[in-house]
Design a protein around this motif. Structure first.
Motif, PDB file in Angstrom:
ATOM      1  N   SER A  50     -24.995 -34.234 136.623  1.00 20.38           N
ATOM      2  CA  SER A  50     -25.079 -33.042 135.785  1.00 20.38           C
ATOM      3  C   SER A  50     -26.045 -33.203 134.613  1.00 20.38           C
ATOM      4  O   SER A  50     -26.281 -32.239 133.878  1.00 20.38           O
ATOM      5  CB  SER A  50     -23.685 -32.688 135.230  1.00 20.38           C
ATOM      6  OG  SER A  50     -22.800 -32.347 136.276  1.00 20.38           O
ATOM      7  N   LYS A  51     -26.627 -34.376 134.463  1.00 16.93           N
ATOM      8  CA  LYS A  51     -27.615 -34.552 133.405  1.00 16.93           C
ATOM      9  C   LYS A  51     -28.874 -33.732 133.672  1.00 16.93           C
ATOM     10  O   LYS A  51     -29.646 -33.481 132.744  1.00 16.93           O
ATOM     11  CB  LYS A  51     -27.936 -36.036 133.231  1.00 16.93           C
ATOM     12  CG  LYS A  51     -26.745 -36.791 132.650  1.00 16.93           C
ATOM     13  CD  LYS A  51     -27.028 -38.225 132.308  1.00 16.93           C
ATOM     14  CE  LYS A  51     -25.805 -38.826 131.591  1.00 16.93           C
ATOM     15  NZ  LYS A  51     -25.998 -40.225 131.213  1.00 16.93           N
ATOM     16  N   THR A  54     -30.697 -29.741 124.750  1.00 14.29           N
ATOM     17  CA  THR A  54     -31.055 -29.399 126.123  1.00 14.29           C
ATOM     18  C   THR A  54     -32.535 -29.061 126.168  1.00 14.29           C
ATOM     19  O   THR A  54     -33.100 -28.512 125.216  1.00 14.29           O
ATOM     20  CB  THR A  54     -30.242 -28.205 126.658  1.00 14.29           C
ATOM     21  OG1 THR A  54     -30.506 -27.054 125.833  1.00 14.29           O
ATOM     22  CG2 THR A  54     -28.760 -28.504 126.675  1.00 14.29           C
ATOM     23  N   LEU A  94     -32.991 -39.824 130.501  1.00 12.95           N
ATOM     24  CA  LEU A  94     -31.673 -39.347 130.923  1.00 12.95           C
ATOM     25  C   LEU A  94     -30.543 -40.352 130.677  1.00 12.95           C
ATOM     26  O   LEU A  94     -29.377 -39.959 130.635  1.00 12.95           O
ATOM     27  CB  LEU A  94     -31.706 -38.991 132.413  1.00 12.95           C
ATOM     28  CG  LEU A  94     -32.690 -37.898 132.831  1.00 12.95           C
ATOM     29  CD1 LEU A  94     -32.596 -37.662 134.343  1.00 12.95           C
ATOM     30  CD2 LEU A  94     -32.429 -36.600 132.081  1.00 12.95           C
ATOM     31  N   GLN A  95     -30.875 -41.639 130.562  1.00 13.04           N
ATOM     32  CA  GLN A  95     -29.868 -42.694 130.378  1.00 13.04           C
ATOM     33  C   GLN A  95     -30.293 -43.622 129.240  1.00 13.04           C
ATOM     34  O   GLN A  95     -30.350 -44.845 129.403  1.00 13.04           O
ATOM     35  CB  GLN A  95     -29.721 -43.510 131.670  1.00 13.04           C
ATOM     36  CG  GLN A  95     -29.331 -42.739 132.897  1.00 13.04           C
ATOM     37  CD  GLN A  95     -27.820 -42.529 132.997  1.00 13.04           C
ATOM     38  OE1 GLN A  95     -27.063 -42.934 132.125  1.00 13.04           O
ATOM     39  NE2 GLN A  95     -27.380 -41.889 134.063  1.00 13.04           N
ATOM     40  N   GLN A 100     -20.610 -36.323 136.707  1.00 10.20           N
ATOM     41  CA  GLN A 100     -21.019 -36.440 135.306  1.00 10.20           C
ATOM     42  C   GLN A 100     -22.473 -36.873 135.191  1.00 10.20           C
ATOM     43  O   GLN A 100     -23.234 -36.336 134.378  1.00 10.20           O
ATOM     44  CB  GLN A 100     -20.104 -37.455 134.617  1.00 10.20           C
ATOM     45  CG  GLN A 100     -20.432 -37.747 133.167  1.00 10.20           C
ATOM     46  CD  GLN A 100     -19.466 -38.778 132.592  1.00 10.20           C
ATOM     47  OE1 GLN A 100     -18.255 -38.669 132.746  1.00 10.20           O
ATOM     48  NE2 GLN A 100     -20.013 -39.801 131.943  1.00 10.20           N
ATOM     49  N   GLU A 101     -22.876 -37.855 135.999  1.00  7.38           N
ATOM     50  CA  GLU A 101     -24.255 -38.348 135.922  1.00  7.38           C
ATOM     51  C   GLU A 101     -25.245 -37.358 136.536  1.00  7.38           C
ATOM     52  O   GLU A 101     -26.332 -37.136 135.985  1.00  7.38           O
ATOM     53  CB  GLU A 101     -24.371 -39.708 136.607  1.00  7.38           C
ATOM     54  CG  GLU A 101     -23.519 -40.794 135.990  1.00  7.38           C
ATOM     55  CD  GLU A 101     -23.784 -40.981 134.510  1.00  7.38           C
ATOM     56  OE1 GLU A 101     -24.963 -40.940 134.092  1.00  7.38           O
ATOM     57  OE2 GLU A 101     -22.813 -41.153 133.748  1.00  7.38           O
ATOM     58  N   ASN A 106     -29.747 -31.985 130.288  1.00  6.08           N
ATOM     59  CA  ASN A 106     -28.699 -32.164 129.288  1.00  6.08           C
ATOM     60  C   ASN A 106     -28.819 -33.576 128.717  1.00  6.08           C
ATOM     61  O   ASN A 106     -28.418 -34.548 129.346  1.00  6.08           O
ATOM     62  CB  ASN A 106     -27.330 -31.939 129.914  1.00  6.08           C
ATOM     63  CG  ASN A 106     -27.156 -30.518 130.411  1.00  6.08           C
ATOM     64  OD1 ASN A 106     -27.449 -29.565 129.694  1.00  6.08           O
ATOM     65  ND2 ASN A 106     -26.704 -30.358 131.643  1.00  6.08           N
ATOM     66  N   LEU A 107     -29.409 -33.686 127.543  1.00 10.19           N
ATOM     67  CA  LEU A 107     -29.780 -34.971 126.981  1.00 10.19           C
ATOM     68  C   LEU A 107     -28.623 -35.609 126.221  1.00 10.19           C
ATOM     69  O   LEU A 107     -27.721 -34.929 125.734  1.00 10.19           O
ATOM     70  CB  LEU A 107     -30.979 -34.786 126.049  1.00 10.19           C
ATOM     71  CG  LEU A 107     -32.199 -34.100 126.690  1.00 10.19           C
ATOM     72  CD1 LEU A 107     -33.266 -33.827 125.640  1.00 10.19           C
ATOM     73  CD2 LEU A 107     -32.763 -34.947 127.827  1.00 10.19           C
ATOM     74  N   GLU A 108     -28.667 -36.940 126.093  1.00 14.49           N
ATOM     75  CA  GLU A 108     -27.593 -37.663 125.419  1.00 14.49           C
ATOM     76  C   GLU A 108     -27.492 -37.330 123.938  1.00 14.49           C
ATOM     77  O   GLU A 108     -26.435 -37.489 123.325  1.00 14.49           O
ATOM     78  CB  GLU A 108     -27.782 -39.178 125.599  1.00 14.49           C
ATOM     79  CG  GLU A 108     -27.275 -39.704 126.933  1.00 14.49           C
ATOM     80  CD  GLU A 108     -27.246 -41.225 126.999  1.00 14.49           C
ATOM     81  OE1 GLU A 108     -27.450 -41.881 125.951  1.00 14.49           O
ATOM     82  OE2 GLU A 108     -27.018 -41.760 128.104  1.00 14.49           O
TER      83      GLU A 108
END
Length: 765
Positions: free
Chosen positions: A327-328, A716, A398-399, A324-325, A710-712
């Motif tokens: 794939s960002k 994209t 990204l986070q 999951q992480e 793939n942004l939060e």
């Protein structure tokens, strides 16, 4: 003062943005290799953990004492992560580790399965047969995100490890034995100072559950970690040995034999053993939960995160979290090595800071009291002198949710601090005061300037200002009075002056955004203090004395006692990330500046440089550019402020393959809690945050063929690279949403809006 990085005209406005459906990623876990950096200077660990997890369950190949024959043991530096790839034996598996640091602590609660006659001494690397350690081979070793496996040859035991956030899970496949043991060593640790262990307590709750805690006085001077340890089958009997000078008060306790089957143990240096009878191929499983607060908290963490005994299920969940992480960012390249380098860097970047609270939100604060995180996850392990440069800017991209929580963790630290300071280098409810600067400030400022501040931004600014006015810390009083840190009052004075000036600029930018004009004016002026340590006669930054004179004895190449830390005058003279244009002017214009910058990468260092610098190796150096030491991480991007930005592109593409490889020795220096890896991620994508606290990135030369971020926020951002090859390292043009960029810079908001950045590459500038 002008706001970095460039006038608005330097950037063309983006076209109306568009969103794309996130690309479905392949199995990216296969490309991330925890073994990278475990040899030489990387100081990474190969064991099992989840993203930003509180537990890092990993093998230790040695547990050395800080002192050897009454003197500092130089081998200690190699074992900052507890593991060195070239070692032939494993001592055991402990539950807490730093990743890529130049100092260490931790290594808590070492567990080791054994067979045969009971041995409670670990033995030594040269005489392993005298203890419980075991030989192993890399041929049987598997290190994947969230999973580790190895055969312990001396005991014929297959060891497997996985983890949740707060629980380490062990699975040991035993041979048939009436003498099977599990050792719990509460003495072992990484960086074992004399008398590091203050106290340990163990309570055997029943024949499958043990609880307790460990108090240490090491790098963190007051650290307490609680645990709950559960077994998948009952032990037949158990015992302990106390090797410490201090014993629990004997008194009435002396009535009991506390070495055998005694349920309530306390002492300075405890080792325990648990005995089993096993059949051939039997799997003994252990769950080991941690808590910063209490054994009750550890038990709650255990029950909440690992309620069953299905090892493969826990492993699968851990690896799904990593998928999951990772794939960002979905990168494209025909070369497997590119994906291995990129996703290994992402793996290392997402190891820390680490979660530091129980599932109910409770954690131990800097004041050693119990606090509860209200509306955020509390984090620890802040190596801020390293990570403010690229790691936290990467998180803002990204986070963002996690980075905002990290800032709130820093603000909680400030509230609990008697010094009224934001963290400098902190872990496990302790401030270590390691390195220089007040580099929580750029982390806070970068979040505020980039719109990632779901907290009271004015209160955060006040904390930054209070920190920057703390006169008794590391030369700040003289810095405020004189406009520089005098070398005869405080060592590493030039580095401190330059780094304080940059941090002050960050405060000014935050104040301007929040319309705090008095603060803006004060810190804009302080941000100019870097000029006060520049000596125009020699063209270098130089230590100044309290009387205003430059120090006479001075060597621009030496790293020893010259006013700098982890660098020399040659590379630190480039450290004005918030105002490169002014620096170029002060150094005599573009021609002279480019010559200086060129020489950084091409000069030959004298042997004395290596003799003076213990914490780097020749592998981590290109000319006088030391990639393993962070002060030069922005240097290659400074050509963008000259008329030769193509040299940034060439330098970046030269550095990447030299400093990063998917091998155990594949890091050109300590990973420093992810900073080295964050540099790789940004640079491979084609841009870099030269001055966190600014919303602008400097363009470089992408090393991949394409990528989707793939942004939060659900958007994209697509990076497309045309004509990519090892020879085509120069950017012929860059287009953002179809419009050609006039200058080699990119704005953070342009990425958050979603869209496409297209690089067209060429073999010549």
């Amino acid at each position: 003062m002008k706001r970095l990085l460039l006038p608005a005209a330097f950037l063309l406005a983006a076209l109306p943005t568009f969103a794309q459906k996130p690309k479905v990623a392949e199995n990216l876990v296969q490309y991330a290799h925890p073994i990278v950096g475990t040899a030489k200077m990387g100081h990474t660990f190969p064991g099992a953990t989840v993203p930003f997890g509180m537990v890092q369950l990993s093998p230790d190949t040695d547990t050395l004492s800080y002192e050897q024959d009454g003197k500092y043991n130089p081998d200690m530096y190699k074992y900052c992560a507890g593991y060195q790839y070239q070692d032939k034996t494993i001592v055991g598996f402990s539950h807490t580790h730093f990743s890529g640091t130049g100092h260490s602590d931790l290594g808590d609660f070492l567990v080791m399965p054994t067979t045969g006659p009971l041995q409670l001494n670990p033995g030594t690397a040269t005489q392993p047969e005298r203890g419980y350690r075991s030989a192993y081979s890399h041929n049987t070793e598997v290190a994947e995100p969230g999973y580790y496996k190895v055969k312990l040859d001396d005991h014929n035991i297959l060891a497997e490890l996985t983890a949740t956030n707060r629980v380490g899970m062990h699975q040991y496949t035993f041979p048939q034995s009436d003498q099977a043991h599990l050792i719990l060593d509460l003495m072992a640790g990484i960086y074992n100072y004399p008398d590091k262990n203050v106290w340990t307590f163990v309570r055997v709750e029943n024949d499958t559950l043990v609880t307790g805690y460990r108090q240490t006085n090491g790098w963190a001077r007051t650290r307490t970690v609680y645990f709950a340890m559960a077994f998948s089958k009952p032990f037949t009997d158990y015992g302990s040995r106390n090797y410490g000078k201090k014993q629990a008060y004997r008194g009435f306790w002396g009535k009991f034999d506390q070495t055998k089957n005694f349920p309530d143990l306390a002492g300075e240096q405890l080792r325990m053993y648990f005995n089993f009878k096993t059949t051939a191929g039997e799997k003994l499983k252990v769950k080991f939960a941690l808590s910063p607060v209490s054994t009750v908290g550890a038990l709650q963490n255990l029950r909440a995160e690992a309620p069953g005994w299905d090892f493969n299920k826990v492993k699968g969940q851990a690896q799904q979290l990593w998928q999951q992480e990772l794939s960002k960012v979905v990168v494209e390249s025909p070369k497997k090595v590119d994906k291995e380098n990129f996703y290994t860097a992402m793996y290392h970047a997402f190891l820390s800071p680490t979660t530091y609270m129980d599932t109910n939100g409770q954690y131990r604060g800097l004041d050693q009291n119990t606090h509860k995180a209200d509306g955020f996850t509390n984090y620890t392990t802040f190596s801020l002198w390293d990570t403010y440069r690229a790691l936290h800017p990467l998180f803002n991209l990204l986070q963002p949710k996690r980075n905002a929580d990290m800032v709130q963790s820093m603000l909680a630290h400030f509230d609990q601090s008697v010094e009224r300071m934001l963290p400098v280098w902190s872990h496990y409810a302790n401030e270590n005061w390691c390195m220089i600067g007040y580099h929580s400030v750029p982390v806070v400022a970068d979040a505020v300037l980039k719109g990632n501040a779901p907290f009271d931004a004015n209160k955060a600014l006040d904390a930054c200002v209070t920190t920057a006015r703390t006169q008794r810390y590391d030369g700040i009083g003289e810095y405020m009075q004189l406009g520089y840190v005098p070398e005869d009052k405080s060592g590493s004075s030039v580095s401190k002056t330059l780094e304080y000036a940059y941090d002050d600029w960050c405060i000014a930018q935050m104040a301007q955004k929040l319309n705090r004009q008095d603060i803006y004016q004060e810190f804009s002026k302080r941000a100019q203090n870097w000029r006060n340590v520049y000596d125009p006669r020699i063209g270098f930054m130089r230590p100044k004395l309290a009387d205003g004179s430059f120090r006479k004895e001075f060597d621009v190449l030496s790293t020893h006692n010259q006013g700098f830390i982890e660098g020399n005058a040659w590379n630190y003279s480039l450290y004005v990330p918030h105002d490169p244009a002014a620096l170029i002017t002060l150094m005599g214009g573009q021609k002279r500046f480019i010559e200086h910058l060129d020489s950084l990468f091409t000069m030959h260092l004298p042997d004395k440089f290596f003799a003076e610098t213990e914490d780097i190796t020749r592998e981590g150096i290109i000319g006088n550019y030391v990639h393993g030491n962070e002060p030069a991480h922005h240097a290659a991007y400074l050509y963008n402020w000259t008329d030769q930005p193509y040299k940034t592109q060439a330098r970046v593409r030269m550095i990447l393959p030299k400093m990063y490889r998917p091998t155990p020795d594949g890091l050109g220096g300590n990973d420093d809690c992810g900073q080295m890896s964050a540099w790789y991620i940004f640079s491979a994508l084609g841009f870099y945050p030269v001055a966190p606290g600014s919303p602008d990135y400097a363009l470089g030369s992408p090393a991949i063929h394409g990528a989707t971020l793939n942004l939060e926020n659900g958007k994209t951002f697509r990076i497309t690279v045309k004509n990519q090859s090892d020879k085509n390292v120069y950017v012929k043009e860059a287009r953002l949403n179809g419009q050609k960029l006039a200058k080699p810079f990119l704005n953070h908001q342009d990425i958050l809006n979603g869209g496409e950045l297209v690089f067209t590459m060429a073999a010549r500038p």
